[in-house]
Write a protein that holds these residues in place. Structure first.
Motif, PDB file in Angstrom:
ATOM      1  N   SER A  49      -9.612 -28.275 -51.591  1.00 17.82           N
ATOM      2  CA  SER A  49      -8.838 -27.111 -52.011  1.00 17.82           C
ATOM      3  C   SER A  49      -8.474 -26.190 -50.861  1.00 17.82           C
ATOM      4  CB  SER A  49      -9.617 -26.339 -53.076  1.00 17.82           C
ATOM      5  OG  SER A  49     -10.867 -25.918 -52.570  1.00 17.82           O
ATOM      6  N   HIS A  50      -9.279 -26.170 -49.774  1.00 21.66           N
ATOM      7  CA  HIS A  50      -9.022 -25.233 -48.683  1.00 21.66           C
ATOM      8  C   HIS A  50      -8.259 -25.876 -47.526  1.00 21.66           C
ATOM      9  CE1 HIS A  50     -12.635 -27.422 -47.581  1.00 21.66           C
ATOM     10  NE2 HIS A  50     -12.455 -27.060 -46.338  1.00 21.66           N
ATOM     11  N   GLU A  52      -4.661 -27.988 -46.448  1.00 24.33           N
ATOM     12  CA  GLU A  52      -3.326 -28.359 -46.914  1.00 24.33           C
ATOM     13  C   GLU A  52      -2.755 -29.440 -45.998  1.00 24.33           C
ATOM     14  OE1 GLU A  52      -2.370 -26.874 -49.732  1.00 24.33           O
ATOM     15  OE2 GLU A  52      -0.780 -28.353 -49.826  1.00 24.33           O
ATOM     16  N   THR A  63      -5.572 -35.246 -42.168  1.00 23.26           N
ATOM     17  CA  THR A  63      -6.253 -33.974 -41.923  1.00 23.26           C
ATOM     18  C   THR A  63      -7.580 -34.218 -41.217  1.00 23.26           C
ATOM     19  OG1 THR A  63      -7.280 -34.107 -44.114  1.00 23.26           O
ATOM     20  CG2 THR A  63      -5.209 -32.892 -43.939  1.00 23.26           C
ATOM     21  N   ARG A  88      -3.003 -29.904 -40.185  1.00 20.65           N
ATOM     22  CA  ARG A  88      -3.263 -29.117 -41.391  1.00 20.65           C
ATOM     23  C   ARG A  88      -2.212 -28.017 -41.476  1.00 20.65           C
ATOM     24  NH1 ARG A  88      -9.952 -28.807 -41.336  1.00 20.65           N
ATOM     25  NH2 ARG A  88     -10.218 -31.073 -41.172  1.00 20.65           N
ATOM     26  N   ASP A  89      -1.531 -27.969 -42.604  1.00 24.95           N
ATOM     27  CA  ASP A  89      -0.443 -27.010 -42.759  1.00 24.95           C
ATOM     28  C   ASP A  89      -0.989 -25.592 -42.933  1.00 24.95           C
ATOM     29  OD1 ASP A  89       2.152 -26.249 -42.850  1.00 24.95           O
ATOM     30  OD2 ASP A  89       2.489 -26.801 -44.933  1.00 24.95           O
ATOM     31  N   ARG A 252      -6.166 -27.734 -57.263  1.00 27.70           N
ATOM     32  CA  ARG A 252      -4.899 -27.602 -56.544  1.00 27.70           C
ATOM     33  C   ARG A 252      -3.729 -27.547 -57.527  1.00 27.70           C
ATOM     34  NH1 ARG A 252      -4.410 -28.963 -51.222  1.00 27.70           N
ATOM     35  NH2 ARG A 252      -2.331 -29.764 -51.706  1.00 27.70           N
ATOM     36  N   GLN A 255      -3.119 -24.321 -59.163  1.00 26.98           N
ATOM     37  CA  GLN A 255      -2.519 -23.322 -58.273  1.00 26.98           C
ATOM     38  C   GLN A 255      -1.060 -23.642 -57.948  1.00 26.98           C
ATOM     39  OE1 GLN A 255      -5.319 -23.453 -54.938  1.00 26.98           O
ATOM     40  NE2 GLN A 255      -6.011 -21.417 -55.537  1.00 26.98           N
ATOM     41  N   ARG A 257       0.001 -26.232 -56.251  1.00 27.35           N
ATOM     42  CA  ARG A 257       0.108 -26.793 -54.894  1.00 27.35           C
ATOM     43  C   ARG A 257       0.447 -28.277 -54.950  1.00 27.35           C
ATOM     44  NH1 ARG A 257      -5.500 -24.883 -52.681  1.00 27.35           N
ATOM     45  NH2 ARG A 257      -4.879 -25.999 -50.791  1.00 27.35           N
ATOM     46  N   LEU A 258       0.784 -28.816 -53.766  1.00 25.68           N
ATOM     47  CA  LEU A 258       1.217 -30.210 -53.658  1.00 25.68           C
ATOM     48  C   LEU A 258       0.183 -31.155 -54.274  1.00 25.68           C
ATOM     49  CD1 LEU A 258       3.359 -32.081 -52.300  1.00 25.68           C
ATOM     50  CD2 LEU A 258       1.820 -32.184 -50.327  1.00 25.68           C
TER      51      LEU A 258
END
Length: 307
Positions: A49-50, A52, A63, A88-89, A252, A255, A257-258
Motif C-alpha cells: 500500500s505504501h 507505487e 520496485t 517507485r513513483d 489500494r 483508494q 489507485r492503480l
C-alpha cells in the motif's frame, strides 16, 4: 558547447561511489554469496500500500528484486546478492529518487538477527576500505560503526519518543505518522540503530514470531535519522502471503489507485522456499553517508530533473 560543470564537479563523488560498489561486491563474494541479475521489468510487483510502481506497457518496472530472488531461494540457491536499479513513483526529495540503486541479499537457514550481524560487518568493512577507520563523519557528527550497535524494539521506541504504546498508536491510526515525525529522526545518532519487532500489521513480507504472533520479525537500520535498510525473516507460508497481498490490493483499490495483479508464479513457488532472511539496502544513501553528502542528488550522475 559549454561544459556541464555541475556534472564535472561530481567526479570525486562518483569515483568514491564506484569504489564503494566494488567493495560491496568483494564483501559478499568473500562471504560465499552468488551475485545474480533478475529482470527489471516484471508483470506483477508485490502489492504494497505504501509503494507505487511505475507501469511499463502492460508490465511494471520493478520496485524491488525481492520476488525473483526468493524464487531463486526456492530453487535451491542458498546465498544471493544483487545490486540493481529500482523504481517507485512519487518518491522525490533530498533522500529519495524515483529511480534508485538497491542492494539486496538473502540467506537460507537464517533469520533477521543474522542480517543484523551482516550489516555490522558490511559497514565496518566499507568504513575501513573508504576511510581507513571504523568511524565516518556525516552531517557534522562522527559516527562510530564498530559494534555493538543500538537495538531498539518498536514498542520501546514508541514509549521513549511518543509517550504512548505502539498498540495505542495503531488504534488511533497514528502509527505511521509518529514513526516518521517523532521516532525516525531520533534514530542512529552516535552509532547506527536497529529498530526491530514491528506489529504484525506492519510486517509486510516478514514472518511472525513463533512465541509472539502479534509481532513480525522485521527491522530497519538507521544512521543519523536516515533509513538505510529494511530486513525480514521471510514469510514462507503461501496462504498467509496471499492473504496479505489480497488485503494490500483491496486497500489500494478502495483508494482508487492503480490495480495490481498478484505475483502468481512467486506464490506458487513460495512453499518450496527454505527458512530465510532478506534485506534491502539503499546504495545511494550509503554513498551519502560515506561521502558526507547533504542530498541524494549529489551522489548520482543525473537526477531526473537534469535529463
Amino acid at each position: 558547447m559549454l561544459a556541464n560543470w555541475r556534472l564535472a564537479r561530481k567526479q570525486p563523488m562518483l569515483r568514491a561511489r564506484a569504489r564503494l560498489v566494488q567493495e560491496i561486491r568483494q564483501f559478499f563474494i568473500a562471504g560465499g554469496y552468488l551475485e545474480v541479475e533478475t529482470p527489471l521489468r516484471i508483470p506483477a510487483p508485490a502489492p504494497e500500500s505504501h509503494i507505487e510502481p511505475i507501469p511499463s506497457l502492460s508490465w511494471f518496472l520493478q520496485t524491488s528484486p525481492e520476488l525473483c530472488m526468493k524464487r531463486l531461494l526456492a530453487a535451491g540457491y542458498e546465498r544471493l546478492f544483487q545490486i540493481c536499479h529500482c523504481w517507485r513513483d512519487g518518491e522525490r526529495g533530498g533522500q529519495h529518487l524515483p529511480e534508485f540503486t538497491m542492494l539486496e541479499w538473502y540467506r537460507a537457514q537464517s533469520d533477521y538477527r543474522d542480517l543484523m550481524i551482516d550489516c555490522e560487518g558490511l559497514l565496518v568493512t566499507l568504513a575501513r576500505a573508504m576511510t581507513g577507520a571504523t568511524a565516518v563523519a556525516f552531517r557534522g557528527r562522527i559516527f562510530e560503526l564498530a559494534p555493538p550497535w543500538e537495538r531498539l524494539s518498536v514498542r520501546a521506541a514508541f514509549q521513549r519518543y511518543c509517550g504512548m504504546s505502539a498498540d495505542e498508536a495503531l488504534r488511533l491510526d497514528l502509527f505511521d505518522e509518529l514513526m516518521v515525525e517523532k521516532i525516525e529522526p531520533q534514530l542512529g545518532w552516535g552509532t547506527p540503530t536497529f529498530i526491530y519487532d514491528y506489529p504484525a500489521c506492519r510486517g509486510a513480507l516478514s514472518r511472525l514470531k513463533a512465541d509472539e504472533p502479534d509481532t513480525a520479525e522485521r527491522f530497519e537500520l538507521y544512521l543519523g535519522g536516515v533509513e538505510l535498510a529494511n530486513a525480514f525473516s521471510e514469510l514462507t507460508d503461501p496462504l498467509e502471503q496471499r492473504r496479505r497481498f489480497v488485503a494490500e490490493r483491496d486497500y489500494r483499490a478502495a483508494q482508487g489507485r492503480l490495480p495490481l495483479p498478484l505475483p502468481e508464479p512467486f506464490l506458487a513457488e513460495l512453499a518450496s522456499m527454505p527458512p530465510a532472511a532478506g534485506i534491502a539496502l539503499g546504495i545511494d544513501r550509503l554513498v551519502m553517508l560515506f561521502c558526507d553528502a547533504e542530498s541524494i542528488d549529489d551522489v548520482v550522475a543525473f537526477p531526473p530533473e537534469e535529463l
